[in-house]
Each structure stands twice: as structure tokens, then as C-alpha cells.
Design an enzyme around this catalytic site. Structure first.
Site, PDB file in Angstrom:
ATOM      1  N   HIS A 111      10.948  -6.199 -25.347  1.00 54.97           N
ATOM      2  CA  HIS A 111      10.635  -5.424 -26.303  1.00 54.97           C
ATOM      3  C   HIS A 111      11.563  -4.024 -26.093  1.00 54.97           C
ATOM      4  O   HIS A 111      12.119  -3.644 -27.156  1.00 54.97           O
ATOM      5  CB  HIS A 111       9.160  -5.024 -26.089  1.00 54.97           C
ATOM      6  CG  HIS A 111       8.722  -4.060 -26.948  1.00 54.97           C
ATOM      7  ND1 HIS A 111       7.576  -4.388 -27.925  1.00 54.97           N
ATOM      8  CD2 HIS A 111       8.693  -2.791 -26.922  1.00 54.97           C
ATOM      9  CE1 HIS A 111       7.327  -3.289 -28.727  1.00 54.97           C
ATOM     10  NE2 HIS A 111       8.032  -2.116 -28.093  1.00 54.97           N
ATOM     11  N   GLU A 112      11.575  -3.473 -24.871  1.00 55.97           N
ATOM     12  CA  GLU A 112      12.630  -2.313 -24.692  1.00 55.97           C
ATOM     13  C   GLU A 112      14.058  -2.555 -25.161  1.00 55.97           C
ATOM     14  O   GLU A 112      14.604  -1.682 -25.712  1.00 55.97           O
ATOM     15  CB  GLU A 112      12.341  -1.597 -23.313  1.00 55.97           C
ATOM     16  CG  GLU A 112      10.728  -1.504 -23.164  1.00 55.97           C
ATOM     17  CD  GLU A 112      10.128  -0.657 -24.077  1.00 55.97           C
ATOM     18  OE1 GLU A 112      10.976   0.176 -24.873  1.00 55.97           O
ATOM     19  OE2 GLU A 112       9.028  -0.652 -24.403  1.00 55.97           O
ATOM     20  N   HIS A 160      14.488  -2.522 -28.884  1.00 57.52           N
ATOM     21  CA  HIS A 160      14.391  -1.172 -29.350  1.00 57.52           C
ATOM     22  C   HIS A 160      15.817  -0.539 -29.316  1.00 57.52           C
ATOM     23  O   HIS A 160      16.261   0.101 -30.234  1.00 57.52           O
ATOM     24  CB  HIS A 160      13.543  -0.215 -28.587  1.00 57.52           C
ATOM     25  CG  HIS A 160      12.110  -0.046 -29.010  1.00 57.52           C
ATOM     26  ND1 HIS A 160      11.990   0.540 -30.170  1.00 57.52           N
ATOM     27  CD2 HIS A 160      10.929  -0.186 -28.245  1.00 57.52           C
ATOM     28  CE1 HIS A 160      10.503   0.425 -30.699  1.00 57.52           C
ATOM     29  NE2 HIS A 160      10.053   0.050 -29.284  1.00 57.52           N
TER      30      HIS A 160
END
Length: 185
Positions: free
Chosen positions: A131-132, A135
Site C-alpha cells: 500500500h505505502e 503511494h
């Protein structure tokens, strides 16, 4: 340093790929401290630099007692085994959607001294690492949803109490441009 406010959906920094960190000085140390301070709140598993308005490649994590950060992360391994997990995002508050992620992930990068770092994990940690890293590549988790689920997510975002006006039930004023994610400027 300090806990920083989280940038919300619609801000272009969230959909812009980050620049690599090339200078390992007090500014980088300050960024890492801010990321660690910002992730240190209940319910937070990770915070990417873009989520605090910084277009550099770094994120912090706080998962199951493991707290840390990684600079210039790259996913180097993902398991073939997938998990179907509820996923949310601080930049898309109060909304959760089922998302497919690899059950295991390995990320490499560096620390504030530009020394090699490897972070690996399964289940929630693997989800956080993916997820990060997304980003930092300018991708939000809703971009990974199947088409119909993504449409529903965008509809839910438009109807949320925090989107645009931030006041529940208030419609945007005539002439207010929608963010680019909705075809606006």
C-alpha cells in the site's frame, strides 16, 4: 519533529510519482521523524511521504509492534499466494474496500545514513508494504479495485462528509471544479 496533517484524496501529490531521496542530511532526518510521529497514532499502519504533502520516496510503518521507515523503497518480491483483505487509507478516510494483495512482500531501500535496509512481512505487514509503496508510485489502493468496485468507491468518496467541502450534506458551489480524479482540472 511533529505529527503532520494527512493530505486527502483529490490532492495531486497523491497521484504523482515521488522523486528518490538523494541527499541524506538533516532534512531527510526531519522527514523521517515526521513520518514516524505521524504514523504513531491509533489505527495507523503506514504513512507515505506523499500523504504529508512531500513528493519524496519514503514511508513509515507501525504494524503489530514493528515500527520503522524505509527510504527509496522498491518491492523486490511478492508471493504468488494472495490475500483478499479489507483495505482503507488515511487519505480516503472512513471508507474500506476488499483489495487483493500478495500475502508476503519484501521491500528494499535505505535508511537515513543511506545504508541498505530490507523489510519483509506477511498478511497485514505485506499489505502495508504494498500500500505505502503504491503511494510513492502515485497509486491509491482504489486504483487496484475491479472496475465496478472502483466506481462504487469513487461514488462513496463524492458522497463522503470530508470530500470537497468537508461539511456533511453540503454540495459544492456552482463553478467549483472537481479534482482531476473526477475529470476536473
Amino acid at each position: 519533529m511533529s505529527m503532520r496533517p494527512i493530505v486527502r484524496f483529490g490532492d495531486p501529490v497523491l497521484t504523482s510519482p515521488t522523486a528518490p531521496v538523494t541527499s541524506f542530511d538533516r532534512h531527510t532526518e526531519n522527514l523521517v521523524r515526521d513520518l514516524l510521529d505521524t504514523v504513531d497514532a491509533p489505527g495507523r499502519a503506514g504513512v507515505a511521504a506523499t500523504q504529508i504533502g512531500v513528493g519524496l520516496s519514503a514511508f513509515s510503518y507501525d504494524v503489530d509492534g514493528r515500527v520503522g521507515y524505509i527510504i527509496n523503497p522498491r518491492i523486490v518480491e511478492l508471493s504468488d499466494e494472495l490475500q483478499d483483505c479489507d483495505e482503507g487509507c488515511l487519505s480516503i478516510p472512513k471508507l474500506w474496500y476488499r483489495t487483493k494483495r500478495a500475502r508476503r512482500a519484501v521491500v528494499t531501500g535505505v535508511d537515513v545514513r543511506n545504508e541498505p535496509v530490507t523489510v519483509e512481512g506477511t498478511d497485514l505487514m505485506a499489505q502495508c508494504l504494498q500500500h505505502e509503496t503504491d503511494h510513492l508510485d502515485g497509486m491509491l489502493y482504489i486504483d487496484r479495485l475491479p472496475k465496478e468496485d472502483r466506481k462504487r468507491a469513487l461514488r462513496d468518496i463524492r458522497r463522503s462528509d470530508w470530500f470537497l467541502s468537508g461539511v456533511q450534506g453540503t454540495e459544492p458551489q456552482p463553478g467549483t471544479a472537481l479534482p482531476s480524479a473526477f475529470g476536473g482540472a
